[in-house]
Design a protein around this motif. Sequence first.
Motif, PDB file in Angstrom:
ATOM      1  N   UNK A  72      23.012  43.085  37.111  1.00 53.28           N
ATOM      2  CA  UNK A  72      23.233  44.164  36.150  1.00 53.28           C
ATOM      3  C   UNK A  72      24.738  44.434  36.030  1.00 53.28           C
ATOM      4  N   UNK A  73      25.145  45.064  34.909  1.00 48.92           N
ATOM      5  CA  UNK A  73      26.573  45.378  34.752  1.00 48.92           C
ATOM      6  C   UNK A  73      27.029  46.314  35.872  1.00 48.92           C
ATOM      7  N   UNK A  74      26.141  47.247  36.229  1.00 46.99           N
ATOM      8  CA  UNK A  74      26.488  48.196  37.290  1.00 46.99           C
ATOM      9  C   UNK A  74      26.853  47.501  38.591  1.00 46.99           C
ATOM     10  N   UNK A  75      26.156  46.402  38.877  1.00 48.49           N
ATOM     11  CA  UNK A  75      26.478  45.666  40.102  1.00 48.49           C
ATOM     12  C   UNK A  75      27.922  45.187  40.059  1.00 48.49           C
ATOM     13  N   UNK A  76      28.325  44.677  38.911  1.00 52.95           N
ATOM     14  CA  UNK A  76      29.702  44.191  38.784  1.00 52.95           C
ATOM     15  C   UNK A  76      30.696  45.347  38.862  1.00 52.95           C
ATOM     16  N   UNK A  77      30.381  46.405  38.106  1.00 56.29           N
ATOM     17  CA  UNK A  77      31.290  47.559  38.033  1.00 56.29           C
ATOM     18  C   UNK A  77      31.536  48.153  39.412  1.00 56.29           C
ATOM     19  N   UNK A  78      30.472  48.245  40.200  1.00 60.25           N
ATOM     20  CA  UNK A  78      30.618  48.810  41.540  1.00 60.25           C
ATOM     21  C   UNK A  78      31.600  48.002  42.369  1.00 60.25           C
ATOM     22  N   UNK A  79      31.727  46.737  42.044  1.00 57.68           N
ATOM     23  CA  UNK A  79      32.595  45.867  42.844  1.00 57.68           C
ATOM     24  C   UNK A  79      34.054  45.893  42.368  1.00 57.68           C
ATOM     25  N   UNK A  80      34.297  46.546  41.239  1.00 55.81           N
ATOM     26  CA  UNK A  80      35.680  46.598  40.726  1.00 55.81           C
ATOM     27  C   UNK A  80      36.354  47.861  41.237  1.00 55.81           C
ATOM     28  N   UNK A 105      31.784  44.722  27.147  1.00 55.67           N
ATOM     29  CA  UNK A 105      30.992  43.633  26.568  1.00 55.67           C
ATOM     30  C   UNK A 105      31.180  42.352  27.381  1.00 55.67           C
ATOM     31  N   UNK A 106      32.433  42.105  27.816  1.00 61.38           N
ATOM     32  CA  UNK A 106      32.690  40.901  28.613  1.00 61.38           C
ATOM     33  C   UNK A 106      31.991  41.002  29.969  1.00 61.38           C
ATOM     34  N   UNK A 107      31.943  42.229  30.516  1.00 61.17           N
ATOM     35  CA  UNK A 107      31.237  42.422  31.789  1.00 61.17           C
ATOM     36  C   UNK A 107      29.737  42.191  31.605  1.00 61.17           C
ATOM     37  N   UNK A 108      29.211  42.617  30.450  1.00 59.81           N
ATOM     38  CA  UNK A 108      27.796  42.365  30.158  1.00 59.81           C
ATOM     39  C   UNK A 108      27.516  40.869  30.144  1.00 59.81           C
ATOM     40  N   UNK A 109      28.435  40.124  29.514  1.00 66.25           N
ATOM     41  CA  UNK A 109      28.238  38.672  29.420  1.00 66.25           C
ATOM     42  C   UNK A 109      28.286  38.036  30.810  1.00 66.25           C
ATOM     43  N   UNK A 110      29.256  38.510  31.634  1.00 62.00           N
ATOM     44  CA  UNK A 110      29.372  37.966  32.987  1.00 62.00           C
ATOM     45  C   UNK A 110      28.121  38.303  33.815  1.00 62.00           C
ATOM     46  N   UNK A 111      27.641  39.539  33.634  1.00 64.75           N
ATOM     47  CA  UNK A 111      26.445  39.964  34.363  1.00 64.75           C
ATOM     48  C   UNK A 111      25.251  39.087  33.970  1.00 64.75           C
ATOM     49  N   UNK A 112      25.134  38.794  32.660  1.00 66.04           N
ATOM     50  CA  UNK A 112      24.037  37.951  32.184  1.00 66.04           C
ATOM     51  C   UNK A 112      24.134  36.559  32.798  1.00 66.04           C
ATOM     52  N   UNK A 113      25.355  36.067  32.813  1.00 62.78           N
ATOM     53  CA  UNK A 113      25.610  34.731  33.379  1.00 62.78           C
ATOM     54  C   UNK A 113      25.190  34.673  34.850  1.00 62.78           C
ATOM     55  N   UNK A 114      25.494  35.777  35.553  1.00 66.03           N
ATOM     56  CA  UNK A 114      25.183  35.818  36.991  1.00 66.03           C
ATOM     57  C   UNK A 114      23.785  36.383  37.259  1.00 66.03           C
ATOM     58  N   UNK A 115      23.138  36.794  36.167  1.00 65.12           N
ATOM     59  CA  UNK A 115      21.799  37.373  36.288  1.00 65.12           C
ATOM     60  C   UNK A 115      21.783  38.609  37.193  1.00 65.12           C
ATOM     61  N   UNK A 147      36.015  41.317  40.044  1.00 68.00           N
ATOM     62  CA  UNK A 147      34.774  41.562  40.770  1.00 68.00           C
ATOM     63  C   UNK A 147      34.832  40.933  42.163  1.00 68.00           C
ATOM     64  N   UNK A 148      35.370  39.728  42.213  1.00 64.59           N
ATOM     65  CA  UNK A 148      35.237  38.935  43.431  1.00 64.59           C
ATOM     66  C   UNK A 148      36.416  39.088  44.391  1.00 64.59           C
ATOM     67  N   UNK A 149      37.628  39.350  43.865  1.00 64.39           N
ATOM     68  CA  UNK A 149      38.791  39.420  44.745  1.00 64.39           C
ATOM     69  C   UNK A 149      39.091  40.873  45.103  1.00 64.39           C
ATOM     70  N   UNK A 150      39.884  41.064  46.116  1.00 62.47           N
ATOM     71  CA  UNK A 150      40.229  42.418  46.548  1.00 62.47           C
ATOM     72  C   UNK A 150      41.470  42.894  45.786  1.00 62.47           C
ATOM     73  N   UNK A 151      41.311  43.142  44.490  1.00 64.73           N
ATOM     74  CA  UNK A 151      42.437  43.637  43.695  1.00 64.73           C
ATOM     75  C   UNK A 151      42.099  45.031  43.175  1.00 64.73           C
ATOM     76  N   UNK A 152      43.153  45.846  43.009  1.00 67.63           N
ATOM     77  CA  UNK A 152      42.921  47.182  42.442  1.00 67.63           C
ATOM     78  C   UNK A 152      43.197  47.133  40.942  1.00 67.63           C
ATOM     79  N   UNK A 153      42.469  47.976  40.198  1.00 64.34           N
ATOM     80  CA  UNK A 153      42.427  47.850  38.739  1.00 64.34           C
ATOM     81  C   UNK A 153      42.658  49.217  38.100  1.00 64.34           C
ATOM     82  N   UNK A 154      43.306  49.204  36.929  1.00 63.83           N
ATOM     83  CA  UNK A 154      43.421  50.433  36.126  1.00 63.83           C
ATOM     84  C   UNK A 154      42.766  50.182  34.774  1.00 63.83           C
TER      85      UNK A 154
END
Lengths: 637, 637
Positions: free
Chosen positions: B557-565, B545-555, B524-531
């Motif tokens: 939404x999961x979509x916010x994280x996903x958009x950054x990947x 599920x892990x992204x959901x947990x991270x999103x909860x931790x950061x308060x 999410x935070x670094x400029x890496x490409x993902x498959x």
Amino acid sequence: MSDHREFRDLATPETLRETLADLDVDAGSETVGLDDARGRVLAERVDAGIDVPGFDRAAMDGYAVRAADTFGASETDPATLDVVGAVHAGERPAVSLESGDAVEISTGAVVPGTADAVVMVERTSETDGQVAVRTAVAPGEHVMAAGADIAAGQRALGPGTLLTPREVGLLSALGVADVPVRARPRVAVVSTGDELVPPGDDLDHGAGEIHDVNTHAIAAGVREAGGDPVVYEHVGDDRAAMTETIETAASECDIVLTSGSTSASAMDVVYRVVEDRGERLLHGVAVKPGKPTLVGTIDGTAYVGLPGYPVSALSIFRTFVAPRIREAAGRPPARTATVDARMATRERSEEGRLRLVPVGLVADGDGDLLAYPVDKGSGATTTLTAADGVVPVDPDTNYVDAGEAVTVSLFSANGRPPRVLVVGEDDPTLSRALDAVADPRYLASGSRAGRRSLRDDVADVAALAGPDADEALTGVRDADEALAGDSDAETDRERDVLAFWDRDWGLVVPAGNPVGVDGLAALVDDDVSFANRDAESGLRARLDAALDALAAERDVSRDDLVDAIRGYELETGGPESPARRVADGIVDVGLGSRGTADRLGLGFVPLGTDRVAVVAASDRAHKPGVADLERALDATD
Amino acid sequence: MSDHREFRDLATPETLRETLADLDVDAGSETVGLDDARGRVLAERVDAGIDVPGFDRAAMDGYAVRAADTFGASETDPATLDVVGAVHAGERPAVSLESGDAVEISTGAVVPGTADAVVMVERTSETDGQVAVRTAVAPGEHVMAAGADIAAGQRALGPGTLLTPREVGLLSALGVADVPVRARPRVAVVSTGDELVPPGDDLDHGAGEIHDVNTHAIAAGVREAGGDPVVYEHVGDDRAAMTETIETAASECDIVLTSGSTSASAMDVVYRVVEDRGERLLHGVAVKPGKPTLVGTIDGTAYVGLPGYPVSALSIFRTFVAPRIREAAGRPPARTATVDARMATRERSEEGRLRLVPVGLVADGDGDLLAYPVDKGSGATTTLTAADGVVPVDPDTNYVDAGEAVTVSLFSANGRPPRVLVVGEDDPTLSRALDAVADPRYLASGSRAGRRSLRDDVADVAALAGPDADEALTGVRDADEALAGDSDAETDRERDVLAFWDRDWGLVVPAGNPVGVDGLAALVDDDVSFANRDAESGLRARLDAALDALAAERDVSRDDLVDAIRGYELETGGPESPARRVADGIVDVGLGSRGTADRLGLGFVPLGTDRVAVVAASDRAHKPGVADLERALDATD
């Protein structure tokens, strides 16, 4: 003769099967090219080494787009995109898309990295470098993603897979050009016997020579079972040669099959080799045919000694050895096709041995299957081709009754009964007509046999000759008598006559008739040797009727005449056999037809006209094979 | 694109069949040796050229006698005869018998001319040059007369006979070493397309290269149908090369098959060749798959243009072309095996075209067959191997409903359903275990697909991962919650779990982790490409599920994280696909398991433990294949 071996303790069929199962016949694995892979069995799992496809692939001819650019597009309100290039199958995309761009694309081409969908050409119109897209597409639409067919690392095919064209296709897609397959077990095929001569070489009949049947038939069976037959030159009963061949075969192959040499002295050689160099595991099995089967090892190599008679050898091979070869080759068990049938005639059996009765099949008028025993003895090779399968009769059964339900184990999974079963007189006109009929069976066992077979409701069609033919055509056995009168029965019978024709019969003599045979009386009165036909044939019945007439004329008994004919008892098997004995100089005169004499370039003394009638059973006349035969006979003129 | 061809007047399947039937594909006849005769078809009638046997042959070991000398002999009153010699198989008799004489004889030996019967050795005792015969024999007893098996001039085998080991045996007996057989039609196989690369050569994925599937698969199909495939090097869409290859093939073969090049420009080449040098008979057929089929002649040689997609090409080949090749080879029509089944799920169809729906088969708990559609698209080669046959759906039918009775036309007459059908997560442990199971099928379409297949009563066994596995093991989707409690439902469910195991999941990175990825947050935070993996897979569910947990931790939404990947949407097909993209340097990070990272020599950043559960449908647990799989899984440790 004193050491003639008896088989006192016969192994059960189950013991034979288990003994074979315990033999080591495994041949390992090898690598073959894709062109040789069909019919082979995969030796190990094949996982995909690459993604298939290896790129996001266009599934349609059309335009690669960014799906978002088409949202809201419709027939009435198309999205207009700039066509910035084209990509065809097998090309590296030279362009990348910005928002608002489209790239013309062919089925199978690489979808450029910045596109995520394909619009099919039918929903577009291109003009002046722009394309009107008349539909919205979702991301991924008409795109086959990399690995969507099969992805790198995925299981493609498991070990033991039988490779058909479809698996060859998948292996091709994966780029697997060298296919790891189970090796075919190498199976040594050794026929033994001083009397054997390879097919193609001439026989010295007088020295008891016969052609080697087992070598090629068993080699073909080995191939059919997925093995690799290694044929060794057949060996006589010479101990040293036999020992050397068997030991060489054992060193070169995964399993050694011999056939023959079950006679006392010859078997001793095999015995000694097996006992010196290996182990004898089983000798004698309670199966008919096939009792003198021997199983053991030689230098650690599996060994099976099959009986010498072809029917016995192939029966044991097919029932017990072939399944073991299949298994060693990694093939699934043959789908042994069985069919239910009724036994056509009573068949006696022998207690204490599993009997595999060869049977032919014929469909009756209702389409139900009848099985009739086909057995000219284990020594007869025609039993092999006249039968469609075997009926196993278990050791406790004395006989199978006519009409009894039986299960026939077919020789071939595709086995089906012949389309028409013809039994009776051997006649060349009929034989030629059958060439135009698909899948016929013709048991040329004589006119009398044909009449019996029709009576027993076995034959579809009988070929009748002599008095049998007269009776079929006129309703009475004496034609002259019948032709004078008239009857309803006659009309009824004629309905099923498919065809009839005449042939001249008489005496076949050497060309130029050097002995000057001038008629039937010469057989009785002159010192000439004669070759007769068997009592089943129509020609023989004609001869006997002519002898009866001559006897009446001379006022003696037929036996008096017969006793004076040198060779009257020499009954031969086929229509040409007497003539061939004339041609070979063995006898002076033979019973036969003008056609046979002409064909063999011999002289002919006519004695009369024989009529051949081809008659269908009334309730089989509607079978397509019977109709085909009738048409073929009509065309034979 | 302007000349994109539409198929407005599609030929019916019947018209296609008739057009093929009218083509001249006959290849004449040739002569082969006995070793190559099996599986071939006799070109002409074979009559016996010799008597078999060629002499009166002893059918038993014993004594050749004159039958009259034994009349009246019995156990209590044997006849005593002088033993005047011996004759063995393959020997010319050196003695002749007078009345009162006997000659020792072996099975297969020539019965001396003056003897007329054989007494079996078991009914005799020999002492001092004399033999006591304890039974009477009739003339001809235990003697196989010359020609009794088959006599010279008799019909042995008719034209069109398929040669099996049994016919090879009869031909051997007759001494026919050169067998006249129907020649195999020579079938040119030409794949076309710039994108094709022979299997075994490397692919340039970026340039849209794929392996040539049709050449080897169709060649294998030609061989299976009794034809002789002649493979030409595949040609690109170059007009000159394609023209030359097709014309050469037409001059060298009895029929030319091309596949591919159904695109507008390429098809023009084939069109032009066909129209310049021959005749176009049919283009476009109302069959799915297979619409763009072309039939014609080139320089008088039969020509069929098959579609390029392997599933389409092989479907048209198998259904229409292979039967024509079989017929030209003189083979009987393939016994097309069909089985009755119920459709497992509703399958929609398209009006106006005969649809051949590829289906897999599975036996349900009662042993009844279910057919489930297998279709990854015509472009997918795995469709070929995952299907057992096709369900023909006629042009007037819109859909086949779940539960509807259908007739499946099997690809192979020996076709049977796999012994166990496993659907679900792709897992290497499970794949290895399946190597020990006979005849399994594993559709590794993801955990979610496995769960659905179990619910639809299709799969015997599902491979579940992620929350699906937790639920299967505990009865609820959140494992921690369930393990704290206890329930009867849990016990019920566990009964069908064949095995379960854990695997570490996380991020696969290049060896040495050069970018220093230290956890999920880096995506999410670094400029890496993902498959990523696709949404069907259990690992993807773990990631979400892990992204959901991270999103909860950061308060957030999961979509916010996903958009950054970067690359979250890049879903790949197989368990190793993301890792292979890492290995190939295409992306920095891939979703995967520790096993995959280790196997490919890559680095691994663990994010958690995933559980894989292999679960059998309760009503299928008794299937032998399911039990085999359970044993194999137990042994995998």
